[in-house]
Every structure is written in C-alpha cells, then in structure tokens.
Scaffold this motif. Structure first.
Motif, PDB file in Angstrom:
ATOM      1  N   ASN A 189       0.820  -1.214   0.000  1.00  0.00           N
ATOM      2  CA  ASN A 189       0.000   0.000   0.000  1.00  0.00           C
ATOM      3  C   ASN A 189       0.849   1.258   0.000  1.00  0.00           C
ATOM      4  N   GLU A 190       2.052   1.185   0.605  1.00  0.00           N
ATOM      5  CA  GLU A 190       2.865   2.389   0.748  1.00  0.00           C
ATOM      6  C   GLU A 190       3.384   2.905  -0.590  1.00  0.00           C
ATOM      7  N   ILE A 191       3.485   2.013  -1.579  1.00  0.00           N
ATOM      8  CA  ILE A 191       3.897   2.468  -2.917  1.00  0.00           C
ATOM      9  C   ILE A 191       2.706   3.141  -3.600  1.00  0.00           C
ATOM     10  N   LEU A 192       1.532   2.508  -3.496  1.00  0.00           N
ATOM     11  CA  LEU A 192       0.338   3.024  -4.176  1.00  0.00           C
ATOM     12  C   LEU A 192      -0.186   4.310  -3.543  1.00  0.00           C
ATOM     13  N   SER A 193       0.088   4.525  -2.265  1.00  0.00           N
ATOM     14  CA  SER A 193      -0.361   5.770  -1.629  1.00  0.00           C
ATOM     15  C   SER A 193       0.580   6.920  -1.958  1.00  0.00           C
ATOM     16  N   GLY A 194       1.730   6.619  -2.525  1.00  0.00           N
ATOM     17  CA  GLY A 194       2.711   7.656  -2.830  1.00  0.00           C
ATOM     18  C   GLY A 194       3.683   7.912  -1.695  1.00  0.00           C
ATOM     19  N   ARG A 195       3.506   7.228  -0.556  1.00  0.00           N
ATOM     20  CA  ARG A 195       4.413   7.467   0.570  1.00  0.00           C
ATOM     21  C   ARG A 195       5.846   7.071   0.231  1.00  0.00           C
ATOM     22  N   THR A 196       5.995   5.926  -0.407  1.00  0.00           N
ATOM     23  CA  THR A 196       7.314   5.363  -0.692  1.00  0.00           C
ATOM     24  C   THR A 196       7.472   5.193  -2.197  1.00  0.00           C
ATOM     25  N   ARG A 197       8.643   5.563  -2.700  1.00  0.00           N
ATOM     26  CA  ARG A 197       8.908   5.383  -4.131  1.00  0.00           C
ATOM     27  C   ARG A 197       9.659   4.075  -4.316  1.00  0.00           C
ATOM     28  N   ASP A 198       9.147   3.201  -5.168  1.00  0.00           N
ATOM     29  CA  ASP A 198       9.793   1.911  -5.375  1.00  0.00           C
ATOM     30  C   ASP A 198      11.233   2.076  -5.819  1.00  0.00           C
ATOM     31  N   ALA A 199      12.123   1.283  -5.226  1.00  0.00           N
ATOM     32  CA  ALA A 199      13.531   1.330  -5.602  1.00  0.00           C
ATOM     33  C   ALA A 199      14.010  -0.031  -6.075  1.00  0.00           C
ATOM     34  N   ALA A 222       5.734  -5.115 -14.894  1.00  0.00           N
ATOM     35  CA  ALA A 222       5.726  -4.982 -13.433  1.00  0.00           C
ATOM     36  C   ALA A 222       4.332  -4.554 -13.014  1.00  0.00           C
ATOM     37  N   ARG A 223       3.914  -5.038 -11.870  1.00  0.00           N
ATOM     38  CA  ARG A 223       2.625  -4.615 -11.324  1.00  0.00           C
ATOM     39  C   ARG A 223       2.803  -4.198  -9.885  1.00  0.00           C
ATOM     40  N   VAL A 224       2.183  -3.112  -9.518  1.00  0.00           N
ATOM     41  CA  VAL A 224       2.172  -2.669  -8.126  1.00  0.00           C
ATOM     42  C   VAL A 224       0.771  -2.919  -7.597  1.00  0.00           C
ATOM     43  N   ILE A 225       0.666  -3.730  -6.558  1.00  0.00           N
ATOM     44  CA  ILE A 225      -0.661  -4.104  -6.045  1.00  0.00           C
ATOM     45  C   ILE A 225      -0.718  -3.885  -4.538  1.00  0.00           C
TER      46      ILE A 225
END
Lengths: 253, 253
Positions: free
Chosen positions: A17-27, A46-49
């Motif tokens: 959820n932290e990637i989809l909420s914008g809190r954390t940027r995937d690295a 790639a999928r972010v779920i």
C-alpha cells in the motif's frame, strides 16, 4: 535435454500500500531489471498491487502462467500487513511450514520467548515445497516456490536476495545496450530513427528527451543481444546525428 | 442524480521499455498518487508495460473495465516508439483525428514544413471522441477518452497535465494520513499493532522499518477518510509505543 528457447521473460509484482499511496517510491524494479539483463532474462512487466490477499493470489496465479519467472517484493515482515507468504501459499494451494534453519538462526538471535514472539516466528514460515532465499543482511528468508521468487521490500535486503539467485535462473543471451546523446530535439531525429529501426528490427531503439546543463537534447538507446547488429545500428545512428548537424556523444548505457 | 458510491479507484499504466530495462526510474506514480489522494481517488494498482501495441490494447481494455479511472504515462512523443495514442485508439475501436487547436499551436511554433515534419504532426492526432489534456509546458496534448487519461511520460509535462484534471474527476472523501515514528523494531510492535488494526478495521495501518541517523526504527502510517477514527487510532498507537518503552515521534505524512 536441449531447448530452443532463446527469450526468457519475467514479471515483478511490487506488493505494498505504501507504494500506491505515494508514501514510498519503489527502488527495487530498477535493481532487478539491471541484474536480469545481465542474466539474459527480460523484465517484461511490473505490477504494483495493494496488501489485499485475493489480489495477491490472483496476480501471482496469472503471472506465474504468463511469465518464465515472477518476483515479488514486500510484505514478508512480522506485522499484520505482511501477508505475502500466506497469500502465495494460498495461490499454490499449500500450507505454510516452518523453515528449520531460519527458525534456529532467529531463535539464537532473540533469547527470550518475549523477544522471539509470535510475530517474529511468523517470518520463519514459508509455503510447503518452497526453498528459502537467504541473504547476508537479515536472518529472515525470502523463498522460491516453482517459478515464483518472494523477496523482501527493504531495498538492502531485496538486493542481497537477488544477488543469490543467478544459479537458479536459466536465461538467454544477455541484453547489451548502447546510448548516444545529441543536442537535437526528438522531432528532428524521429524520421531518420524510424528508418534505422526498420533496417534493424531486432534492435530495440528508444528515444528519450533530456534537459542537462541548460541544454535540451535526446538520448538514443539501442538494446539487443547481437553485438554486431548493435554496432551497425550505433554507426547508423551516429551518421544520422551528424547528417542532421548534431554531434553524437557516447553516454553511459 | 445521486450516487451512493463512496470509493473511487484508479489504475496507472506506465508505458515504456526504458522503465522495464532499468534505464529510467519511474517518477510519475508517486506524483499521481498524491494528487489522487487529495481528490478522493485511490490509486489501487499500477502496471509497467513495454511499447508493444497488443500489450497496450489488452491492458487498457482490461483496466478501463476494472477501475473508475485509468491513467497512462509515456509514448506520446514524435518517435517510432511512441505508439500510445494509436494503441489506445485501437483499444476503443476508433481512428485517430487531428486536434485542430494543437495543430494550429504547433504550426505556429515550427515555421517551415521541414521543421513541422510528419513526426511532429503525429503528436496532434488523438483518438476520435477524445478530449485533449493541455498543459503549460508543451504544445503537444495528452487526451481523455471515456475514463482513460493519456499523459506524457516526461515528469514536468506529466505533472502539468495532471494538475488540470481535478474538475474532470469525481472522487469520494479525501484520504488523510498520520505517521508516527519510533525507535522500536517492527517485531516488537507487531502484536500490539495487529490488535489496534482489529479495533479500527476502516483505518489502513502500515508498518515500515527505517534506518535514519544511525538508528533503526519503525514508521507506523495510518490512512483513512474518517478524521475522528484516525485521531483515535493515532492515540492508541502512541499509547502502545509508550507502553513498549519507546517515544512516539510525529512524522510528516
């Protein structure tokens, strides 16, 4: 046994959820992609779920059929929102079993039962039939089940896990790349570039505008497995840049 | 007309080989997610896909049924690898038509036919029935067709486009968040956190380990639309941290 297969494709499932909420940027995507390139495996999607069990189950089950390899990141820690191991077990229709080696390592690290609590014990359970993916940073393992590799979300741990996987993956020829910069706009090189792409259809030619040191320009990136074709395409791109009045500048790939 | 719908969900489709090869790290997901949060729309999934027409067609057609809103980034420039507009048109079964306003703007900017070449003209064509999405940075438009918003991949242009969309989106209550840091490991807070999550099921509680200024710790992030429930959950988390011997530190959301 021989195989005529030359292309190996992978999918990354980023769980969190932290990637989809914008809190954390995937690295992690970028690191995995670079490693796979070197091993002759192409990251094709790639999928972010979110941390939702049914979504994880459905996505893993779709992707493990559609790709040679599936990697997941995230959701293997001790807290209530870490549901990846249980969800992947469900996707495969198996239960979770204790990994004795991780359990022993963790039991040694946490001395009292209060410290080695239920939440931490959870991290030693992997799906039945899975093989642990160890790492040099943390005692808690990821795991491999069939063609699915379940990795940590914390980048330092994820990278240490990926670095152990080379011998478990069969790949094709590594993808090589060349990058040529020029201070010409994309709109000026587009026609010539399309012609070059037509002549070398097996080389993937990408065009990316940039703004660096006060100047606009375009990076032309060539990717492929055939070094001779790459070199020929590269020469054609450089000749085109010169013909259009630009100066071709080799860039880091 | 009234609606009882309270949850609006979106999917982002990042289109571009350069992301999947690891050359470029996506910078658009995080910006879009933040904007959507404020407008009461939740980014529920993101997919990164290559510049392959059939993949774009299939992905757009799946996602526009499954989500209230779909956003795409990338592939609307002048070069041969910019195939997003044509692929989205194909997904909707329509042709591409000239957007007169963009065409006039671009014709004014490029004086000679050599400058306003075929590649640049391509950027003024959008699917039949689509509405342009203008922006303050570039004369070339994105577009909206039904619930699909096709945006640029270059971050400065993508952001300028997103900023024009608020009035085109219907959302629910904005998602608010609170974040509390502490120098306790995840494994220590996990049990208490699960209890708190059980008491406030409508608040999404996430737990993220960190390493800052030489110290390990955990960020506890609470998200939801109900301010009173958020405040109550926040108090419960702070009390738990104190009970475990930690010091709760308010963090930026």
């Amino acid at each position: 046994m021989t195989s005529t297969k030359t292309e190996y494709i992978a999918c990354l499932i980023v769980i969190g959820n932290e990637i989809l909420s914008g809190r954390t940027r995937d690295a992690n995507l970028q690191y995995l992609a670079g490693r796979l390139n070197g091993w002759g495996v192409q990251l094709r999607e790639a999928r972010v779920i979110p941390d939702i069990e049914q979504t994880i189950v459905d996505t893993v089950n779709h992707c493990r059929q559609a790709f040679d390899y599936v990697f997941t990141t995230g959701g293997i820690g001790p807290t209530h929102d870490d549901i990846t191991a249980a969800s992947v077990a469900k996707a495969f229709g198996v239960g979770l079993v204790k990994d004795p080696k991780s359990f022993a390592l963790m039991a040694a690290r946490y001395e009292t039962p209060e410290e080695f609590n239920e939440s931490r014990r959870k991290m030693c359970f992997i799906p039945e039939g899975a093989v642990p993916v160890e790492n040099s940073v943390s005692v808690a393992p990821g795991f491999q089940i069939d063609n699915v590799f379940v990795l940590a979300g914390v980048p330092s741990i994820m990278r240490a896990m990926v670095d152990t996987l080379q011998n478990r993956l069969v790949g094709g020829a590594p993808v090589k790349s060349r990058s040529i910069g020029c201070h010409l706009p994309e709109g000026a090189v587009a026609g010539g570039l399309a012609d070059i792409q037509g002549r070398w259809p097996d080389i993937d030619i990408g065009s990316y505008p940039f703004y660096r040191e006060g100047k606009f320009g375009t990076s032309l990136v060539l990717r492929g497995t055939d070094e001779a074709a790459l070199d020929a395409t590269c020469s054609a791109v450089e000749a085109m840049v010169i013909r259009l009045g630009g100066v071709p500048m080799p860039e880091e790939d």
